[in-house]
Design a protein around this motif. Structure first.
Motif, short mmCIF file in Angstrom:
data_model
loop_
_atom_site.label_atom_id
_atom_site.label_comp_id
_atom_site.label_asym_id
_atom_site.label_seq_id
_atom_site.Cartn_x
_atom_site.Cartn_y
_atom_site.Cartn_z
N GLU A 44 32.74 -111.78 19.48
CA GLU A 44 33.66 -110.61 19.63
C GLU A 44 33.01 -109.09 19.60
N ARG A 45 33.70 -108.04 20.60
CA ARG A 45 32.87 -106.56 20.27
C ARG A 45 34.29 -106.16 18.87
N GLU A 46 33.13 -105.65 18.30
CA GLU A 46 33.35 -105.43 16.36
C GLU A 46 33.05 -104.06 15.99
N LEU A 47 34.20 -103.93 15.26
CA LEU A 47 34.22 -101.58 15.04
C LEU A 47 32.85 -102.14 13.85
N VAL A 48 31.88 -100.89 13.98
CA VAL A 48 30.46 -100.96 12.86
C VAL A 48 31.07 -99.90 11.32
N ALA A 49 31.57 -98.20 12.27
CA ALA A 49 31.34 -97.61 11.45
C ALA A 49 32.65 -96.38 12.94
N ARG A 50 33.47 -95.53 11.82
CA ARG A 50 33.96 -94.39 12.80
C ARG A 50 34.00 -93.16 11.69
N ILE A 51 33.42 -91.77 12.80
CA ILE A 51 33.64 -90.85 12.63
C ILE A 51 34.28 -89.50 12.83
N SER A 52 35.35 -88.62 12.21
CA SER A 52 35.73 -88.21 12.68
C SER A 52 35.55 -86.66 13.17
N ARG A 53 36.52 -86.16 14.25
CA ARG A 53 35.86 -84.93 14.78
C ARG A 53 34.89 -84.00 13.96
N ARG A 67 24.89 -100.39 3.81
CA ARG A 67 23.63 -100.55 4.90
C ARG A 67 23.97 -99.80 5.69
N PHE A 68 24.83 -98.72 6.36
CA PHE A 68 24.96 -98.61 7.32
C PHE A 68 25.37 -96.91 7.10
N THR A 69 25.24 -95.67 8.11
CA THR A 69 25.20 -94.36 7.77
C THR A 69 25.91 -94.09 8.72
N ILE A 70 27.48 -93.91 9.79
CA ILE A 70 27.21 -93.14 10.69
C ILE A 70 27.31 -91.42 10.59
N SER A 71 26.64 -90.43 11.02
CA SER A 71 26.77 -89.43 11.09
C SER A 71 27.20 -88.96 12.15
N ARG A 72 26.97 -87.05 12.39
CA ARG A 72 27.00 -86.47 13.71
C ARG A 72 27.23 -85.22 13.74
N ASP A 73 26.52 -85.02 15.20
CA ASP A 73 25.93 -83.42 14.99
C ASP A 73 26.44 -82.35 16.12
N ASN A 74 27.15 -82.19 15.72
CA ASN A 74 28.14 -81.54 16.73
C ASN A 74 27.66 -80.02 16.98
N ALA A 75 26.58 -79.73 16.72
CA ALA A 75 26.01 -78.91 17.73
C ALA A 75 25.13 -79.49 18.82
N ASN A 77 26.32 -82.39 20.27
CA ASN A 77 26.90 -83.77 20.83
C ASN A 77 26.58 -84.79 20.34
N THR A 78 25.94 -85.31 19.68
CA THR A 78 24.81 -86.21 19.23
C THR A 78 25.88 -86.94 17.76
N VAL A 79 26.35 -88.73 18.11
CA VAL A 79 26.65 -89.06 17.08
C VAL A 79 25.22 -90.05 16.60
N TYR A 80 24.84 -90.26 15.98
CA TYR A 80 23.67 -91.30 15.45
C TYR A 80 24.86 -92.69 13.50
N LEU A 81 23.36 -93.20 14.08
CA LEU A 81 23.53 -95.04 12.87
C LEU A 81 23.09 -94.89 12.88
N GLN A 82 22.96 -94.50 11.30
CA GLN A 82 21.50 -95.11 10.61
C GLN A 82 21.63 -96.32 10.02
N MET A 83 20.74 -97.81 10.38
CA MET A 83 20.72 -99.09 9.68
C MET A 83 19.75 -98.87 9.10
N ASN A 84 19.83 -99.68 7.97
CA ASN A 84 19.14 -100.11 7.04
C ASN A 84 19.50 -101.06 6.10
N SER A 85 18.23 -101.53 5.70
CA SER A 85 18.27 -103.56 5.68
C SER A 85 18.51 -103.94 6.70
N LEU A 86 17.90 -104.42 7.59
CA LEU A 86 18.83 -104.92 8.22
C LEU A 86 18.92 -106.33 8.48
N LYS A 87 19.89 -107.37 8.72
CA LYS A 87 19.84 -108.85 8.81
C LYS A 87 19.66 -109.13 10.46
#
Length: 124
Positions: A44-53, A67-75, A77-87
């Protein structure tokens, strides 16, 4: 209408890193909280991360384990997911999604707009 386009996926060795990007267009980006979901074959589809407005608040699924970090650059219009130590169990199609609410939704059905998805494959 909001259009979302993911990029940055691909094949990586276990223990490696990837950064996913999701570029948004169509409506004011800051009106939406953003989430990253993933779906593996037969799962099933599962939530990994969420970031506020504003980007000031984040939520992570327990399996991320720092292991993961979500971030956004509103200037940009982009959201990122940095994924480290991948399995290998991180292998899935990853989707970004937009949610026009301040409520922290964890179910995919509650999100309003979706990207096309991008494959992430982690080899053992």
């Amino acid at each position: 209408q909001v259009q979302l386009v993911e990029s940055g996926g691909g094949l990586v060795q276990a223990g490696g890193s990837l950064r996913l990007s999701c570029a948004a267009s169509g409506r004011t980006f800051t009106n939406y909280a953003m989430g990253w979901f993933r779906q593996a074959p037969g799962k099933e589809r599962e939530l990994v991360a969420r970031i506020s407005r504003s980007g000031s608040s984040t939520y992570y699924a327990a399996f991320v384990k720092g292991r993961f970090t979500i971030s956004r650059d509103n200037a940009e219009n982009t959201v990122y997911l940095q994924m480290n130590s991948l399995k290998p169990e991180d292998t899935a199609v990853y989707y970004c999604a937009a949610d026009n609410t301040i409520v922290v939704h964890t179910r995919w059905h509650d999100y309003d707009y979706w990207g096309q998805g991008i494959q992430v494959t982690v080899s053992s």
